[in-house]
Write a protein that holds these residues in place. Sequence first.
Motif, PDB file in Angstrom:
ATOM      1  N   PRO A  94       0.808  -1.226   0.000  1.00  0.00           N
ATOM      2  CA  PRO A  94       0.000   0.000   0.000  1.00  0.00           C
ATOM      3  C   PRO A  94       0.846   1.284   0.000  1.00  0.00           C
ATOM      4  CG  PRO A  94      -0.266  -1.200   2.073  1.00  0.00           C
ATOM      5  CD  PRO A  94       0.568  -2.052   1.181  1.00  0.00           C
ATOM      6  N   HIS A  95       2.045   1.238   0.589  1.00  0.00           N
ATOM      7  CA  HIS A  95       2.917   2.418   0.597  1.00  0.00           C
ATOM      8  C   HIS A  95       3.373   2.751  -0.826  1.00  0.00           C
ATOM      9  CE1 HIS A  95       5.676   5.421   2.013  1.00  0.00           C
ATOM     10  NE2 HIS A  95       6.718   4.767   1.526  1.00  0.00           N
ATOM     11  N   LEU A  96       3.731   1.744  -1.599  1.00  0.00           N
ATOM     12  CA  LEU A  96       4.136   1.967  -2.988  1.00  0.00           C
ATOM     13  C   LEU A  96       2.963   2.511  -3.801  1.00  0.00           C
ATOM     14  CD1 LEU A  96       6.151   1.847  -5.305  1.00  0.00           C
ATOM     15  CD2 LEU A  96       5.473  -0.544  -5.656  1.00  0.00           C
ATOM     16  N   ARG A  97       1.794   1.938  -3.605  1.00  0.00           N
ATOM     17  CA  ARG A  97       0.618   2.434  -4.342  1.00  0.00           C
ATOM     18  C   ARG A  97       0.343   3.892  -3.992  1.00  0.00           C
ATOM     19  NH1 ARG A  97      -1.692  -2.463  -2.750  1.00  0.00           N
ATOM     20  NH2 ARG A  97      -3.258  -1.360  -1.525  1.00  0.00           N
ATOM     21  N   GLN A  98       0.501   4.252  -2.718  1.00  0.00           N
ATOM     22  CA  GLN A  98       0.298   5.640  -2.297  1.00  0.00           C
ATOM     23  C   GLN A  98       1.334   6.560  -2.948  1.00  0.00           C
ATOM     24  OE1 GLN A  98      -2.145   7.200  -0.696  1.00  0.00           O
ATOM     25  NE2 GLN A  98      -1.028   9.082  -1.098  1.00  0.00           N
ATOM     26  N   LEU A  99       2.580   6.115  -3.005  1.00  0.00           N
ATOM     27  CA  LEU A  99       3.627   6.901  -3.662  1.00  0.00           C
ATOM     28  C   LEU A  99       3.286   7.149  -5.132  1.00  0.00           C
ATOM     29  CD1 LEU A  99       6.982   5.395  -2.339  1.00  0.00           C
ATOM     30  CD2 LEU A  99       6.295   7.791  -2.225  1.00  0.00           C
ATOM     31  N   LEU A 100       2.856   6.093  -5.809  1.00  0.00           N
ATOM     32  CA  LEU A 100       2.520   6.213  -7.231  1.00  0.00           C
ATOM     33  C   LEU A 100       1.331   7.152  -7.438  1.00  0.00           C
ATOM     34  CD1 LEU A 100       3.001   2.501  -8.316  1.00  0.00           C
ATOM     35  CD2 LEU A 100       4.513   4.432  -8.813  1.00  0.00           C
ATOM     36  N   CYS A 101       0.342   7.065  -6.566  1.00  0.00           N
ATOM     37  CA  CYS A 101      -0.823   7.957  -6.665  1.00  0.00           C
ATOM     38  C   CYS A 101      -0.419   9.409  -6.403  1.00  0.00           C
ATOM     39  CB  CYS A 101      -1.916   7.524  -5.690  1.00  0.00           C
ATOM     40  SG  CYS A 101      -2.776   6.035  -6.190  1.00  0.00           S
ATOM     41  N   SER A 102       0.484   9.610  -5.454  1.00  0.00           N
ATOM     42  CA  SER A 102       0.893  10.984  -5.152  1.00  0.00           C
ATOM     43  C   SER A 102       1.691  11.577  -6.312  1.00  0.00           C
ATOM     44  CB  SER A 102       1.674  11.050  -3.844  1.00  0.00           C
ATOM     45  OG  SER A 102       2.911  10.403  -3.960  1.00  0.00           O
ATOM     46  N   ALA A 116      10.208  10.758  -4.557  1.00  0.00           N
ATOM     47  CA  ALA A 116       9.947   9.315  -4.522  1.00  0.00           C
ATOM     48  C   ALA A 116      11.229   8.512  -4.716  1.00  0.00           C
ATOM     49  CB  ALA A 116       8.919   8.939  -5.591  1.00  0.00           C
ATOM     50  N   MET A 117      12.162   9.051  -5.494  1.00  0.00           N
ATOM     51  CA  MET A 117      13.419   8.339  -5.742  1.00  0.00           C
ATOM     52  C   MET A 117      14.275   8.208  -4.482  1.00  0.00           C
ATOM     53  SD  MET A 117      13.331   7.268  -8.813  1.00  0.00           S
ATOM     54  CE  MET A 117      14.933   6.933  -9.493  1.00  0.00           C
ATOM     55  N   GLN A 118      13.910   8.904  -3.410  1.00  0.00           N
ATOM     56  CA  GLN A 118      14.609   8.773  -2.133  1.00  0.00           C
ATOM     57  C   GLN A 118      14.087   7.577  -1.333  1.00  0.00           C
ATOM     58  OE1 GLN A 118      17.247  10.870  -1.670  1.00  0.00           O
ATOM     59  NE2 GLN A 118      16.630  11.508  -3.712  1.00  0.00           N
ATOM     60  N   GLU A 119      12.973   7.029  -1.760  1.00  0.00           N
ATOM     61  CA  GLU A 119      12.348   5.897  -1.066  1.00  0.00           C
ATOM     62  C   GLU A 119      12.894   4.576  -1.619  1.00  0.00           C
ATOM     63  OE1 GLU A 119       9.869   5.778   1.247  1.00  0.00           O
ATOM     64  OE2 GLU A 119       9.500   7.930   1.404  1.00  0.00           O
ATOM     65  N   PRO A 120      13.479   3.732  -0.783  1.00  0.00           N
ATOM     66  CA  PRO A 120      14.009   2.450  -1.279  1.00  0.00           C
ATOM     67  C   PRO A 120      12.954   1.595  -1.986  1.00  0.00           C
ATOM     68  CG  PRO A 120      14.776   2.870   0.954  1.00  0.00           C
ATOM     69  CD  PRO A 120      13.776   3.943   0.632  1.00  0.00           C
ATOM     70  N   PHE A 122      10.360   2.622  -3.745  1.00  0.00           N
ATOM     71  CA  PHE A 122      10.134   3.163  -5.090  1.00  0.00           C
ATOM     72  C   PHE A 122      11.318   2.847  -5.994  1.00  0.00           C
ATOM     73  CE2 PHE A 122      10.149   6.363  -8.409  1.00  0.00           C
ATOM     74  CZ  PHE A 122       8.847   6.248  -8.887  1.00  0.00           C
ATOM     75  N   MET A 123      12.521   2.907  -5.447  1.00  0.00           N
ATOM     76  CA  MET A 123      13.719   2.559  -6.223  1.00  0.00           C
ATOM     77  C   MET A 123      13.656   1.093  -6.666  1.00  0.00           C
ATOM     78  SD  MET A 123      15.704   5.095  -6.774  1.00  0.00           S
ATOM     79  CE  MET A 123      17.152   4.185  -7.270  1.00  0.00           C
ATOM     80  N   GLU A 124      13.223   0.234  -5.780  1.00  0.00           N
ATOM     81  CA  GLU A 124      13.088  -1.185  -6.123  1.00  0.00           C
ATOM     82  C   GLU A 124      12.072  -1.350  -7.259  1.00  0.00           C
ATOM     83  OE1 GLU A 124      11.845  -5.454  -4.038  1.00  0.00           O
ATOM     84  OE2 GLU A 124      11.924  -3.636  -2.808  1.00  0.00           O
ATOM     85  N   PHE A 125      10.961  -0.640  -7.158  1.00  0.00           N
ATOM     86  CA  PHE A 125       9.918  -0.689  -8.187  1.00  0.00           C
ATOM     87  C   PHE A 125      10.460  -0.185  -9.532  1.00  0.00           C
ATOM     88  CE2 PHE A 125       6.551   1.653 -10.457  1.00  0.00           C
ATOM     89  CZ  PHE A 125       5.697   0.614 -10.752  1.00  0.00           C
ATOM     90  N   SER A 126      11.118   0.971  -9.531  1.00  0.00           N
ATOM     91  CA  SER A 126      11.614   1.526 -10.795  1.00  0.00           C
ATOM     92  C   SER A 126      12.724   0.656 -11.381  1.00  0.00           C
ATOM     93  CB  SER A 126      12.070   2.980 -10.624  1.00  0.00           C
ATOM     94  OG  SER A 126      13.061   3.080  -9.643  1.00  0.00           O
ATOM     95  N   ASP A 127      13.580   0.098 -10.530  1.00  0.00           N
ATOM     96  CA  ASP A 127      14.621  -0.810 -11.026  1.00  0.00           C
ATOM     97  C   ASP A 127      14.010  -2.048 -11.672  1.00  0.00           C
ATOM     98  OD1 ASP A 127      16.638   0.874 -10.164  1.00  0.00           O
ATOM     99  OD2 ASP A 127      17.071  -0.264  -8.331  1.00  0.00           O
ATOM    100  N   GLN A 128      12.956  -2.571 -11.066  1.00  0.00           N
ATOM    101  CA  GLN A 128      12.290  -3.748 -11.625  1.00  0.00           C
ATOM    102  C   GLN A 128      11.648  -3.415 -12.977  1.00  0.00           C
ATOM    103  OE1 GLN A 128      12.497  -6.859 -10.400  1.00  0.00           O
ATOM    104  NE2 GLN A 128      11.399  -7.563 -12.185  1.00  0.00           N
ATOM    105  N   CYS A 129      11.047  -2.242 -13.082  1.00  0.00           N
ATOM    106  CA  CYS A 129      10.463  -1.810 -14.364  1.00  0.00           C
ATOM    107  C   CYS A 129      11.530  -1.737 -15.447  1.00  0.00           C
ATOM    108  CB  CYS A 129       9.790  -0.444 -14.224  1.00  0.00           C
ATOM    109  SG  CYS A 129       8.282  -0.451 -13.250  1.00  0.00           S
ATOM    110  N   LEU A 130      12.643  -1.106 -15.115  1.00  0.00           N
ATOM    111  CA  LEU A 130      13.741  -0.981 -16.083  1.00  0.00           C
ATOM    112  C   LEU A 130      14.305  -2.342 -16.469  1.00  0.00           C
ATOM    113  CD1 LEU A 130      15.598   2.159 -14.718  1.00  0.00           C
ATOM    114  CD2 LEU A 130      14.302   1.977 -16.851  1.00  0.00           C
TER     115      LEU A 130
END
Length: 145
Positions: A94-102, A116-120, A122-130
């Motif tokens: 839910p924290h990641l979903r909240q970050l994405l919504c914000s 958001a890039m300061q949040e580990p 979110f970094m994990e999410f963006s790294d996985q996307c890449l």
Amino acid sequence: MQLCSVCSERTPKYRCPACKIRYCSLGCYKKHKDTCLPVDKPAPSNPETETAVSTEPWSVDDLLHEDDITDKVPLQRLQMLGQSKELKDLLCNPHLRQLLCSIDGAERKEDAMKSAMQEPLFMEFSDQCLKIVENDAKSSEDANL
């Protein structure tokens, strides 16, 4: 890489809402606005859609249909994101979903992304996307060799 349509010196960050040319700074916009020739748009089928799009400096259409962007991700590779179990698992948080919504709802999306890039998480999410997008691109390139 694209250059500013006014000064031809820097990478453009903005788009003229009237004629859609790209420019890099307030100074370039001021030079441009005196010679701007607005592009006629077709009437929107839904007035609510028109107001939502016109408040944003970039629309999804701009990003998906612009031929002069060299580093855009093809739709096929973007669709790979929806098939990833790893991403689906991350999105259960839910924290990641909240970050994405914000980020999505932020008026200044660039600032929201930097934060958001300061949040580990979110970094994990963006790294996985890449990883998904780049692995698919590498597989396609290897297949063409």
